[in-house]
Design a protein around this motif. Structure first.
Motif, PDB file in Angstrom:
ATOM      1  N   PHE A 104      93.108  78.256  56.921  1.00 25.15           N
ATOM      2  CA  PHE A 104      91.787  78.005  57.476  1.00 25.15           C
ATOM      3  C   PHE A 104      91.465  79.101  58.490  1.00 25.15           C
ATOM      4  O   PHE A 104      92.291  79.401  59.344  1.00 25.15           O
TER       5      PHE A 104
ATOM      6  N   LYS B   6      85.748  73.437  54.032  1.00 23.27           N
ATOM      7  CA  LYS B   6      86.557  74.581  54.474  1.00 23.27           C
ATOM      8  C   LYS B   6      87.869  74.630  53.718  1.00 23.27           C
ATOM      9  O   LYS B   6      88.336  75.693  53.325  1.00 23.27           O
TER      10      LYS B   6
ATOM     11  N   TYR C  61      92.743  74.612  64.634  1.00 18.45           N
ATOM     12  CA  TYR C  61      93.043  75.605  63.597  1.00 18.45           C
ATOM     13  C   TYR C  61      94.522  75.983  63.593  1.00 18.45           C
ATOM     14  O   TYR C  61      95.119  76.168  62.538  1.00 18.45           O
TER      15      TYR C  61
ATOM     16  N   SER D  36      82.448  79.161  58.607  1.00 18.74           N
ATOM     17  CA  SER D  36      81.689  77.940  58.357  1.00 18.74           C
ATOM     18  C   SER D  36      81.449  77.819  56.860  1.00 18.74           C
ATOM     19  O   SER D  36      82.103  78.473  56.061  1.00 18.74           O
ATOM     20  N   ASP D  37      80.499  76.961  56.502  1.00 16.11           N
ATOM     21  CA  ASP D  37      80.153  76.855  55.081  1.00 16.11           C
ATOM     22  C   ASP D  37      79.226  77.987  54.673  1.00 16.11           C
ATOM     23  O   ASP D  37      78.878  78.107  53.515  1.00 16.11           O
TER      24      ASP D  37
END
Ligand code: UDP
Ligand code: MG
Length: 314
Positions: free
Chosen positions: A151, A180, A140, A156-157
């Motif tokens: 990000f 993402k 990240y 998560s999704d």
């Protein structure tokens, strides 16, 4: 339709019914209409059979898209979003690690705050090894440095989006999908809430270290061209160093008449530069491969079957 749940399923036969019941219990009497869009991502177990059974037996609004093979979670999300009709759409896993109660919490936020377009849940405490956690946080840090979009670590999704944002995501038709990145690229006002992921009810996670590494590389290549620039920079620096070394050798030979060590230096340099060139070619290759696949313009997924228990959709 107030709410759609998009549920990617890959070998989740044991979880389907439990998931449906759990959602039904949780949403009952809450006063909004909802549908569940299951996407069977080429499962090789009884997932499709269970979905057919569920569609036959249950009264709730169920839609099922079944792929011709395994296309991956990202493709399943795209298919589910395309089929969804709700004003707000939530992407949620079939394994009950993400509880429907959190969806209610997200919906409350959307209902209360008209300025918020999306509520994304992130895991505050990850139930995973220290090494993996550290690797993820390195990823990240790197991707946030080199990419144009932000990000969020742990996000998560698992998120609830308004229709406008869903349409924006659907308009991004790229083949290599890194959700993402796509979610942040489309913009919109996103609020993050913390949630605790539950242990998996049945089956096991499909994300091993190798798959995660591939996913990470995919993300970097899809949302940044920095590796290409890094390759140029490394090439430039090593040429610069070699010129400096050349000058040192010439001075040593002409003014100090020192014997210049030959063999070892040459072998080391050839190996080093050869490796570097191959590495940089590899980086270029990564991008080239992505362009090659994208330019073929293949569909993101192939739907083999679609069924629902809603009469008007048949
Ligand atoms: N999944 C999918 N296609 C795949 C891999 C996973 O649709 O190729 C689905 C899976 O069925 C589950 C969700 O994506 O509903 C998350 O997968 P998993 O639970 O394995 O991931 P984890 O929770 O460990 O991140
Ligand atoms: Mg899971």
């Amino acid at each position: 339709m107030d709410l759609s749940l998009v549920v990617p399923c890959f070998n989740e036969a044991e979880n389907i019914v439990g998931f449906y019941k759990c959602v039904e219990n949780c949403f009952e009497g809450k006063g909004f209409s909802y549908e569940i869009v299951f996407v069977n991502d080429g499962s090789v177990d009884k997932t499709l059979f269970k979905l057919k059974e569920l569609t036959r037996n249950e009264k709730g609004n169920i839609q099922v898209v079944s792929f011709s093979r395994n296309f991956g979670k990202e493709s399943a999300i795209y298919a589910g979003l395309s089929r969804s009709k709700g004003d707000a759409v939530c992407i949620i896993d079939a394994d009950l690690q993400q509880r429907p109660e959190v969806v209610l919490q997200m919906k409350e936020i959307l209902d209360e705050k008209p300025e918020v377009d999306c509520v994304a849940a992130f895991q505050q405490k990850r139930k995973e090894g220290k090494a993996l956690s550290a690797l993820k946080s390195c990823f990240y840090k790197f991707i946030n440095k080199v990419s144009e979009v932000n990000f969020v670590n742990g996000a998560s999704d698992f998120r609830l989006m308004r229709r406008q944002m869903v349409n924006a995501v659907l308009n991004m038709t790229e083949y290599h999908r890194f959700s993402k990145g796509i979610f942040s690229w489309v913009g919109f006002n996103t609020e993050h809430i913390a949630y605790e992921a539950q242990p998996r009810e049945h089956g096991e996670s499909k994300w091993g270290v190798i798959k995660l590494t591939k996913y990470a590389i995919e993300g970097i290549v899809a949302f940044s061209t920095a590796p290409l620039r890094i390759a140029t920079l490394v090439g430039f620096i090593s040429s610069l160093l070699s010129v400096i070394y050349l000058l040192i050798v010439v001075v040593q030979k002409l003014f100090f008449e020192m014997a210049v060590p030959g063999y070892a230096t040459i072998v080391v340099l050839i190996l080093f530069l050869g490796g570097l060139i191959l590495f940089c070619l590899g980086i270029i290759g990564e991008y080239l491969a992505k362009i090659y696949v994208q330019i073929k313009n293949r569909p993101i997924y192939i739907e083999k079957e679609y069924f629902t228990n809603q009469a008007e959709d048949k």
